[in-house]
Design a protein around this motif. Sequence first.
Motif, PDB file in Angstrom:
ATOM      1  N   ARG A  19       0.826  -1.202   0.000  1.00 60.59           N
ATOM      2  CA  ARG A  19       0.000   0.000   0.000  1.00 60.59           C
ATOM      3  C   ARG A  19       0.868   1.263   0.000  1.00 60.59           C
ATOM      4  O   ARG A  19       0.589   2.213  -0.727  1.00 60.59           O
ATOM      5  N   ARG A  20       1.930   1.242   0.819  1.00 60.17           N
ATOM      6  CA  ARG A  20       2.796   2.426   0.890  1.00 60.17           C
ATOM      7  C   ARG A  20       3.544   2.638  -0.424  1.00 60.17           C
ATOM      8  O   ARG A  20       3.732   3.775  -0.857  1.00 60.17           O
ATOM      9  N   GLU A  24       3.529   5.799  -3.030  1.00 62.81           N
ATOM     10  CA  GLU A  24       4.772   6.403  -3.528  1.00 62.81           C
ATOM     11  C   GLU A  24       4.730   6.580  -5.044  1.00 62.81           C
ATOM     12  O   GLU A  24       5.210   7.582  -5.582  1.00 62.81           O
ATOM     13  N   LEU A  25       4.148   5.603  -5.727  1.00 59.36           N
ATOM     14  CA  LEU A  25       4.086   5.620  -7.191  1.00 59.36           C
ATOM     15  C   LEU A  25       2.839   6.335  -7.708  1.00 59.36           C
ATOM     16  O   LEU A  25       2.684   6.500  -8.915  1.00 59.36           O
ATOM     17  N   ASP A  26       1.933   6.712  -6.782  1.00 55.84           N
ATOM     18  CA  ASP A  26       0.673   7.361  -7.143  1.00 55.84           C
ATOM     19  C   ASP A  26      -0.152   6.483  -8.081  1.00 55.84           C
ATOM     20  O   ASP A  26      -0.649   6.922  -9.123  1.00 55.84           O
ATOM     21  N   VAL A  27      -0.268   5.197  -7.697  1.00 56.25           N
ATOM     22  CA  VAL A  27      -1.100   4.263  -8.458  1.00 56.25           C
ATOM     23  C   VAL A  27      -1.986   3.504  -7.477  1.00 56.25           C
ATOM     24  O   VAL A  27      -1.751   3.511  -6.267  1.00 56.25           O
ATOM     25  N   ASP A  28      -3.009   2.854  -8.001  1.00 57.55           N
ATOM     26  CA  ASP A  28      -3.849   2.013  -7.151  1.00 57.55           C
ATOM     27  C   ASP A  28      -3.067   0.756  -6.774  1.00 57.55           C
ATOM     28  O   ASP A  28      -2.345   0.185  -7.590  1.00 57.55           O
ATOM     29  N   VAL A  29      -3.223   0.308  -5.543  1.00 54.40           N
ATOM     30  CA  VAL A  29      -2.462  -0.838  -5.056  1.00 54.40           C
ATOM     31  C   VAL A  29      -2.754  -2.097  -5.862  1.00 54.40           C
ATOM     32  O   VAL A  29      -1.914  -3.005  -5.962  1.00 54.40           O
ATOM     33  N   SER A  30      -3.923  -2.162  -6.482  1.00 55.76           N
ATOM     34  CA  SER A  30      -4.269  -3.347  -7.280  1.00 55.76           C
ATOM     35  C   SER A  30      -3.291  -3.542  -8.440  1.00 55.76           C
ATOM     36  O   SER A  30      -3.060  -4.682  -8.885  1.00 55.76           O
ATOM     37  N   ILE A  31      -2.726  -2.438  -8.936  1.00 51.71           N
ATOM     38  CA  ILE A  31      -1.753  -2.547 -10.034  1.00 51.71           C
ATOM     39  C   ILE A  31      -0.517  -3.312  -9.569  1.00 51.71           C
ATOM     40  O   ILE A  31       0.035  -4.139 -10.303  1.00 51.71           O
ATOM     41  N   LEU A  32      -0.080  -3.041  -8.332  1.00 56.81           N
ATOM     42  CA  LEU A  32       1.087  -3.758  -7.808  1.00 56.81           C
ATOM     43  C   LEU A  32       0.802  -5.237  -7.638  1.00 56.81           C
ATOM     44  O   LEU A  32       1.678  -6.082  -7.861  1.00 56.81           O
ATOM     45  N   TYR A  33      -0.420  -5.553  -7.252  1.00 56.32           N
ATOM     46  CA  TYR A  33      -0.766  -6.959  -7.056  1.00 56.32           C
ATOM     47  C   TYR A  33      -0.883  -7.716  -8.377  1.00 56.32           C
ATOM     48  O   TYR A  33      -0.922  -8.953  -8.387  1.00 56.32           O
ATOM     49  N   ARG A  34      -0.918  -6.992  -9.486  1.00 52.15           N
ATOM     50  CA  ARG A  34      -0.834  -7.667 -10.783  1.00 52.15           C
ATOM     51  C   ARG A  34       0.615  -8.048 -11.097  1.00 52.15           C
ATOM     52  O   ARG A  34       0.869  -8.947 -11.892  1.00 52.15           O
ATOM     53  N   LEU A  35       1.551  -7.305 -10.508  1.00 53.99           N
ATOM     54  CA  LEU A  35       2.976  -7.563 -10.732  1.00 53.99           C
ATOM     55  C   LEU A  35       3.555  -8.529  -9.708  1.00 53.99           C
ATOM     56  O   LEU A  35       4.413  -9.353 -10.034  1.00 53.99           O
TER      57      LEU A  35
END
Length: 209
Positions: A19-20, A24-35
């Motif tokens: 989440r943090r 930092e990247l100014d994106v929705d956390v769901s995008i990170l969970y795709r990676l």
Amino acid sequence: MNAAFQLAEREGASGLTMRRLAQELDVDVSILYRLFRDKDELVLALCERTIEIELDDIGDVPEDEDWQDTLRRIAEVTWTYQTRFPAITLLSFARTTGGPAEHRMVELLLSVFARAGLPPAEAVLFYRTFIDTALGLCAHSASLSLLAPEDREKDDSAWRRVYSHLPEREYPATARHIDDLASLTQKAIYTSAVEAVLAAAAHAADRPR
């Protein structure tokens, strides 16, 4: 990866969360969970990135380079890395990624110990002893560097502040060695441990088979 590095170094290992990082990247956390499936997968990716950086710094190993000098260069790069990125060191030092960068590092280290003339079982033993010793001491130094300034000063001054005032009659060995205890550095301990492993490996390689 760059943002994760910066976040961990600025806010500490505990500050690196999915989440943090998304903030930092100014994106929705769901995008990170795709990676990355979860934070642990992110941490392992960071581990891989750190090994890539270290391999780049180590560079090619000259064919005529003494095996001990190769390992000294690897140890120096490993130490330098933890002084630059202590929080990442604490996140990564005990992990096994199974990734391509780690594959290359394992191959490099095993080939160097084999070049020393060690049989396979002993090459593996000394490879693990070397890298676990180096990474463990790097993590120890990194954890000290991340202490609050007042806590670090308390630790650094303990030999003079506490041990130098112990009664000499009761603690004669401590009294005799207090100056050296107080002046010893983490880097000196690290270098001594690395050299001890190299000496033991050389001794093992010279034993009659």
